[in-house]
Design a protein around this motif. Structure first.
Motif, mmCIF file in Angstrom:
data_model
loop_
_atom_site.group_PDB
_atom_site.id
_atom_site.type_symbol
_atom_site.label_atom_id
_atom_site.label_comp_id
_atom_site.label_asym_id
_atom_site.label_seq_id
_atom_site.Cartn_x
_atom_site.Cartn_y
_atom_site.Cartn_z
ATOM 1 N N GLY A 137 0.806 -1.211 0.000
ATOM 2 C CA GLY A 137 0.000 0.000 0.000
ATOM 3 C C GLY A 137 0.838 1.258 0.000
ATOM 4 O O GLY A 137 0.321 2.347 -0.164
ATOM 5 N N PHE B 102 0.320 2.874 -3.743
ATOM 6 C CA PHE B 102 -0.558 4.024 -3.578
ATOM 7 C C PHE B 102 0.148 5.244 -3.038
ATOM 8 O O PHE B 102 -0.401 6.022 -2.300
ATOM 9 N N ARG B 103 1.408 5.356 -3.343
ATOM 10 C CA ARG B 103 2.129 6.495 -2.822
ATOM 11 C C ARG B 103 2.598 7.322 -4.007
ATOM 12 O O ARG B 103 3.476 6.915 -4.741
ATOM 13 N N GLY C 176 -4.083 3.520 1.212
ATOM 14 C CA GLY C 176 -3.190 2.530 0.622
ATOM 15 C C GLY C 176 -3.116 1.279 1.468
ATOM 16 O O GLY C 176 -3.176 0.156 0.961
ATOM 17 N N SER D 22 -0.042 5.815 3.795
ATOM 18 C CA SER D 22 -1.380 6.235 3.420
ATOM 19 C C SER D 22 -2.382 5.228 3.966
ATOM 20 O O SER D 22 -2.240 4.020 3.770
#
Lengths: 243, 291, 330
Positions: free
Chosen positions: B238, B289-290, B245, B242
């Motif tokens: 993730g 998700f970063r 994430g 986050s």
């Protein structure tokens, strides 16, 4: 020709950091690179030294295409640089910091030889009395000198100096100006420097390139540039008047 | 023959486990982001939550749902203690807290694990609550009530953390410190206090995740390590940093584990996970998700 | 004492200690001490080897157990299938581990910081899954592989492994010391301090990292091979132990990962504490001794987060300068 950029473009996402920029630096010149914050000066240095790859255009060092070369290859081909935010190897001694530059940057050489060479260079930049200090314990002016020394140790033909005067006081600035001339005159190294301290630019550079929004806004002698109305409008105006 | 039934079962199972892993990983991700500490003891703290739940139920008959009231403040205090008595004094003496903190937290992990062995022996422990034997039918699929409760707790907790970080002043300060510690300090944020709260929050959520997991699975003092591996997988998948994430990462890992066991031998699932993780890292070194 | 004598002493003492350790078995000590020696020397060797990549370049691998296991399985298979002596095939085990490191190193060493650590941890966990699921005839699957014992009595057996592990510890330490003090090591240090800056002064970081990773894996593979023969039994849970991967990291960090002495000191302290807790207090429950062990780790790293060697060095330096000041005052 020492360094040449042809139509260099660099994007970060949607942001155009360098746009179709062409420039030339002749052997033995001291060329200044100025411009407002965010105009792409450091981006240009990072692109020249290989940390960023340009999206378009080409870069040449002594006539050889370095556009796709890696930073260490470019360094070994004779391009040294310092960083705006100084980045010494903090947990290593001053001597080791410089010796690494010699060991890796200028090719062969044994550890013993590099130590001698490093001492020589430290004396050259005026900090020979602190070889065994940890870089982390240095003052800001000394850190800046160390950066220059480390870059010099790689035995460059051209050196990119990124704001070596920032944060220094008047005396320190004058010392650094003397050092820059010494580097050019005694070692025959071409100098390309980003600078915010305009008085220093006036005193050192024979030619100045002005960047704005990643494009070349003007080019000429410091006097010409400082009289250029476009430059004054974009950036110089206030600063020049105050001097 | 694979049936739709099995696949649906795997899917739902994946969501249950995934949510719990997501909650478990959220706190790990938080302390990493805010202080650059890799808390190898994170899963051990979750295990504390599991054992508190077990003990409260067995000794005092306290409902697992009620035990949250005990777990959250207790683990929050432990988090403050971890920051003030261990991490902070260590960080003062070194620039590289990441390396030192790994040894520190590994030591802590050993301490907690063996403390649990001494107090509870090393046998498998199963939570027998009044929810344990009830199943609900969702269409043709029957689902254990404990799994649904666990999912609800995990989901609510994640939403709370999300709103805390995005809507409250303190939460926004946590994110500011995360992104730029010095900048946050300059703009007048009480970095010290924010860091302490982050540790409290991190361990409190770990404790609640431990409760979720013990609702669904049996535990031993040694299970912390395999949980930790999942924390790594989720947090990295993730992207460290986050909550969204981590939630998606948790669900991905949960679904792979759960659905995977329908299609491939159990032993290979971990292999699939690891290989997938390495591929993810290579394509996007900072997690899915970063940025 | 003048400085020259001090320097001679500094080199002489370690070699004297090694010599003493070498002759120790000939005084017929209790076999227990030989077993402790084998494990101690093994961990010194492992941790020193890990330090070449993990400490010097800062790429903290948590997956070195994979290299250890690869070495162990290679040796076991070659002995069982072809009867080749592990004392020779351990080099092959090391080579195989090195090849594996070369293949995975290229992608994995692109990752930075904790991402690298966690990716290597996953590798360390993935390799045994592959091994245990290989055809049973090949790796023994879940049963593991049994190797024939050396045809000597137990004391001679222990002595042989004691001396070999001692030699490996000395070799690994010498290599790690050489690596630190050479051009190679300075380059690795520069990478640890700031990789992109290092590149701009000519450090070929990719090649250096791979070299360090492969060298480190080779040594660990060799050690794994010898360990397999010492145990005469390999199984994924014993030779691919994640605890081993983490232990060697902890030992190096505890002693001081930026130094070559760090892993030696860290391994020695942790193994000795472990042994004291286990054997000096036979009444002590195992979990209590583990707990104390964890407590010691926490306390030591809290007060010496840069490692014991660093702490001692700073202390010595401050004492030296204090003594110097006294001299001046006189």
């Amino acid at each position: 020709m020492m360094l040449e950029g042809r139509n260099v473009t660099k994007r970060f996402g949607g942001l155009l950091a360098l746009s179709d920029l062409s420039f030339q630096v002749e052997k033995n010149e001291i060329v200044g690179l100025i411009g407002p914050n965010g105009s792409g000066k450091t981006t240009l240095f990072n692109t020249i030294s290989g940390l960023y790859k340009p999206d378009a255009g080409r870069l040449f060092l002594k006539g050889v295409d370095i556009t796709r070369k890696k930073p260490f290859q470019i360094a070994r081909m004779g391009l040294g640089r310092t960083f705006q935010i100084v980045q010494p190897f903090e947990e290593m001694t001053v001597l080791e910091n410089v010796a690494i530059g010699d060991l890796y940057g200028s090719g062969e050489g044994s550890i013993m030889k590099s130590r001698d060479k490093a001492l020589e260079i430290l004396e050259f930049v005026g900090m020979k009395q602190k070889p065994s200090m940890l870089a982390a314990d240095l003052t800001l002016p000394d850190r800046k000198r160390l950066e220059v020394a480390r870059a010099l140790a790689t035995n460059p033909d051209i050196i990119l100096l990124d704001e070596v005067f920032a944060g220094l006081n008047e005396t320190e600035i004058n010392e650094s100006i003397a050092l820059i001339f010494k580097i050019r005159d005694n070692k025959g190294i071409t100098i390309f420097m980003v600078e915010h301290v305009l008085s220093a630019i006036m005193k050192t550079c024979s030619r100045v390139i002005v960047l704005d929004y990643g494009q070349k806004l003007a080019e000429g002698t410091p006097q010409e540039v400082s009289r250029n109305p476009r430059v004054i409008e974009a950036y110089l105006g206030g600063a020049v008047c105050s001097k | 023959m694979l049936s739709w039934y099995e696949i649906a079962h795997g899917l739902i199972g994946g969501i249950f486990v995934g949510a719990a892993y997501a909650l478990l990983s959220a706190g790990f991700s938080l302390t990493w982001g805010v202080t650059r500490v890799i808390n190898l003891a994170h899963a051990a703290f979750a295990l504390l939550g599991s054992y508190i739940t077990l003990t409260l139920l067995e000794m005092a008959g306290i409902d697992p749902l009620v035990s949250i009231v005990f777990i959250v403040p207790l683990l929050f205090l432990l988090g403050l203690g971890l920051h003030y008595f261990l991490i902070k004094p260590t960080a003062k003496r070194t620039r590289d807290i990441t390396g030192a903190s790994m040894v520190l937290c590994f030591g802590l992990y050993i301490i907690i694990e063996n403390l649990l062995v001494i107090m509870f022996k090393s046998d498998d422990r199963v939570l027998h609550s009044r929810y344990s034997d009830i199943s609900l039918a969702i269409g043709p699929i029957s689902v254990a009530l404990t799994s649904i409760i666990s999912l609800a707790i995990a989901a609510v907790s994640l939403v709370i953390i999300y709103f805390f970080l995005n809507r409250t002043y303190t939460g926004k300060a946590v994110r500011a410190v995360w992104q730029d510690r010095e900048g946050a300090m300059l703009s007048g944020i009480n970095v010290e206090g924010v860091t302490a709260i982050t540790y409290g929050l991190s361990l409190a959520t770990a404790g609640v995740a431990g409760l979720c997991l013990v609702l669904m699975y049996s535990v031993t003092p040694f299970i912390g390590f395999s949980w930790l591996v999942f924390v790594f997988l989720v947090a990295i998948m993730g992207g460290l940093g986050s909550i969204l994430g981590v939630t998606v990462g948790g669900l991905i890992v949960g679904l792979i584990v759960s659905l995977g066991s329908v299609f491939i031998p159990l032993a290979y699932i971990n292999l699939v996970l690891f290989v997938l993780l390495i591929i993810v890292l290579l394509i996007k070194p900072s997690g899915l998700f970063r940025r | 004492m003048n400085k020259k004598n001090l320097n001679i002493l500094k080199t002489a003492i370690p070699w004297a200690v090694i010599l003493l350790l070498f002759v120790f078995p000939f005084f017929k000590p209790d076999i227990f001490f030989l077993s402790v020696g084998v494990i101690l020397f093994m961990y010194i060797a492992l941790s020193s080897s890990w330090n070449i990549i993990g400490g010097y370049s800062g790429y903290m691998s948590f997956g070195h157990g994979a290299f250890f296991g690869i070495g162990a399985y290679t040796v076991a298979l070659l002995l069982i299938e072809f009867g080749y002596s592990p004392f020779i095939t351990c080099v092959l085990g090391g080579l195989l581990a090195a090849v594996f490191a070369l293949i995975v190193g290229y992608p994995v060493l692109r990752l930075k910081g904790p991402y690298f650590s966690l990716a290597t941890l996953c590798l360390g966990l993935a390799v045994p899954v592959v091994v245990i699921n290989m055809p049973n005839e090949l790796t023994g699957g879940a049963t593991g592989l049994f190797m024939p014992l050396l045809p000597v009595d137990i004391f001679v057996n222990r002595t042989i492994f004691y001396e070999i592990m001692l030699a490996l510890a000395v070799i690994a330490t010498l290599i790690s010391r050489w690596a630190l003090q050479s051009k190679f090591g300075l380059g690795l240090n520069a990478i640890r301090e700031n990789e992109s800056t290092a590149e701009t002064i000519g450090v070929d970081s990719t090649r250096l990292k791979i070299t360090a990773f492969v060298l480190s894996a080779f040594l660990v593979g060799v050690i794994g091979g010898i360990f397999a023969y010492y145990r005469t039994y390999v199984h994924t849970t014993t030779v691919f132990d994640v605890n081993l991967s983490i232990m060697i990291v902890v030992m190096a960090l505890l002693g001081g990962a930026a130094t070559w002495q760090g892993p030696v000191l860290g391994a020695t302290i942790l193994i000795i504490i472990d042994q004291i807790l286990i054997s000096a207090f036979p009444g002590l429950p195992a979990e209590l001794s583990r707990l104390i062990y964890g407590l010691i780790l926490v306390l030591v790293i809290m007060f010496m987060p840069k490692g014991i060697i660093h702490f001692v060095n700073v202390w010595l330096r401050s004492r030296a300068s204090a003594a110097g000041a006294e001299e001046v005052q006189k």
